[in-house]
Structure formats: structure tokens, C-alpha cells
Enzyme design. Sequence first.
Site, PDB file in Angstrom:
ATOM      1  CG  HIS A 160      -5.859   1.537   5.096  1.00  0.00           C
ATOM      2  ND1 HIS A 160      -5.514   2.726   5.766  1.00  0.00           N
ATOM      3  CD2 HIS A 160      -4.819   0.768   4.880  1.00  0.00           C
ATOM      4  CE1 HIS A 160      -4.216   2.360   6.354  1.00  0.00           C
ATOM      5  NE2 HIS A 160      -3.723   1.139   5.645  1.00  0.00           N
ATOM      6  CG  ASN A 164      -1.752   1.195   1.445  1.00  0.00           C
ATOM      7  OD1 ASN A 164      -1.918   2.068   0.525  1.00  0.00           O
ATOM      8  ND2 ASN A 164      -2.341   1.460   2.457  1.00  0.00           N
ATOM      9  CE  LYS A 209       0.256   3.289   4.878  1.00  0.00           C
ATOM     10  NZ  LYS A 209      -0.068   3.657   6.139  1.00  0.00           N
ATOM     11  CB  SER A 260       4.945  -1.998  12.151  1.00  0.00           C
ATOM     12  OG  SER A 260       4.586  -0.615  12.417  1.00  0.00           O
ATOM     13  N   GLY A 301       2.201   1.980  10.818  1.00  0.00           N
ATOM     14  CA  GLY A 301       3.171   2.951  10.620  1.00  0.00           C
ATOM     15  C   GLY A 301       3.731   3.471  11.911  1.00  0.00           C
ATOM     16  CD  GLU A 339      -3.375  -2.812   7.058  1.00  0.00           C
ATOM     17  OE1 GLU A 339      -2.470  -3.139   6.584  1.00  0.00           O
ATOM     18  OE2 GLU A 339      -4.365  -1.801   6.856  1.00  0.00           O
ATOM     19  CD  GLU A 350      -3.042   5.178   6.745  1.00  0.00           C
ATOM     20  OE1 GLU A 350      -2.893   5.257   5.691  1.00  0.00           O
ATOM     21  OE2 GLU A 350      -2.175   4.767   7.503  1.00  0.00           O
TER      22      GLU A 350
HETATM   23  C1  PEP Z   1      -0.793   0.088   5.787  1.00  0.00           C
HETATM   24  O1  PEP Z   1      -0.682   0.766   5.031  1.00  0.00           O
HETATM   25  O2  PEP Z   1      -1.739  -0.905   5.583  1.00  0.00           O
HETATM   26  C2  PEP Z   1       0.208  -0.402   6.778  1.00  0.00           C
HETATM   27  C3  PEP Z   1       0.203  -1.600   7.469  1.00  0.00           C
HETATM   28  O3  PEP Z   1       1.173   0.484   7.050  1.00  0.00           O
HETATM   29  P1  PEP Z   1       2.642   0.051   7.765  1.00  0.00           P
HETATM   30  O4  PEP Z   1       3.014  -1.226   7.031  1.00  0.00           O
HETATM   31  O5  PEP Z   1       3.866   1.173   7.268  1.00  0.00           O
HETATM   32  O6  PEP Z   1       2.372  -0.141   8.979  1.00  0.00           O
END
Ligand code: PEP
Length: 254
Positions: A94, A9, A11, A209, A170, A164, A96
Amino acid sequence: MRIPIVAGNWKMNTTAASSAELCDGIRKGVDGISGVEKVVCPPFPFLFIARDRLKGSSVKVGAQNVHWAEKGAYTGAVSYSMLVEVVEYVIIGHSERRAYHGDTDETVNRRVAAALAAGLKPILCVGERESEREAGRTEEVLLRQVRIGLQRIQVPEGFAIAYEPVWAIGTGKAATGPMANETIGLIRAEVARLSGAVAQSVRILYGGSVTPDNVAEFARQPEIDGSLVGGASLNADSFISLVRQTAEAAAAKP
Ligand code: PEP
């Protein structure tokens, strides 16, 4: 056996030039690796670049969101009928999008339904916030997100869900393999309650992460079918390593 997915992803990152470079690097590094689906999800303006650079490779392209209407007065939105010409996958719900753009369980459900009807492959994201985990509400929150996200939907074989935990995205504070495995088991049980035997074919990814240093811990868990990755997907070598380690772990599973 469920084929795992490693999905990047991106983003709101990359430029036209860096998108092309990333696609080229990833393609070169992962094309020889089998047993895992590889997906990159660039920002909307770069989807055509990714599609063209990855044509003929094993790397699939996904979008980061989709609207449920086919067309109309929805400024700034992108419809399934537009995406179906360019991508195979689409991330939906997601955290976000839920936190900053008003996505709700109900609109997530409409997006998933529209995407499936158009022939796109959704990656439905669910996850609890830190405060919800601390309040002992993790299971209730996740099962609600799954139940409403999938309401009135006939779940197809191989459907993808990403677990997630919001506190892990992040932050560098990943869940542990056993913790994610147990939670994903609960999600699969809810999918089975709602949709029956197809739940055994549903790919449930972990996200939050994930890096080349910890991906193996997740990939070897019996319930975990790959990962949805943000930061570590923005570097070709690191994405290649995630794919390679996921393929090795999948090959070692009984
Ligand atoms: C994500 O954007 O879905 C995500 C898991 O980000 P990160 O791997 O940076 O934590």
C-alpha cells in the site's frame, strides 16, 4: 468471467468494539449479495474479532501487511505463518507502507512471494504519485512496480492487484472511470507480458476515494474488477452499498 472484489482497508482505525459492530453490520447487509468477493482488512489486533464475527458468512478477512520472514528478530512485524491462521487475504505494498514505513518494490516482492507460498491471497498495490503523473511518468512507474513486485513469482489464477493512484487516496479526488480503466488495461498488458494468459484472470481493482456515489462508474468499466476502499469502508451501510453496486455492475457486463 473475473469475480470482482470489494475490499475494505480499515487502516489504523476502529476499536475492538467498533470492529465487532462493523463486522456485524456488514455481514447482515452483504450475505445475500452474490457475484462479488467481500473482504475486510482490520488492524492486526482486531483480526481475531473479525474472524470470529464473520465465521460462516461470505465476508473474508484480510490483513494490511505481512513480513516475508517466518519468524525472528523483527520487532513489530507480523509473519505469514501467523497470518495464515487468521486471514485469507493480505494487502501488500500500500502506498502508505511505501511512503511511511520504507516498503520498496523489492520488499513488496518478497512479501508477495512469502504470502503466496503460505497460501495467503495478496492484494498487490501499485500507484503513481501526483508528481510522477505530472511528469508524464505514470506508465513507467506502474510498470516498474508491477514488474519488480511480481519478479520470480508464478502468478496464480485470480491474483489481485489494486491500482491506487496516490493522489486519489483519502483526498476525495478520485480518478475517472475511463482514466482508471485505461491505466488498468496497461497493468494487465504488463502482467500478460510477464506471465502470459493468466493475466486475463487477474483481478485488478481501482482504489482512491471510492464512495457509494462514484463506485458504479468504476465497477462498470471492462478492465476494473472491484475496488480497494479506505474511508468509505468504515461505515457498514456505505460498504454494503459498494458491494451491491459492484455486484449489479458485474452482472451487467457482457
Ligand atoms: C486505501 O486506503 O487504499 C484507499 C483507497 O483509501 P480511500 O478510499 O480513503 O481513498
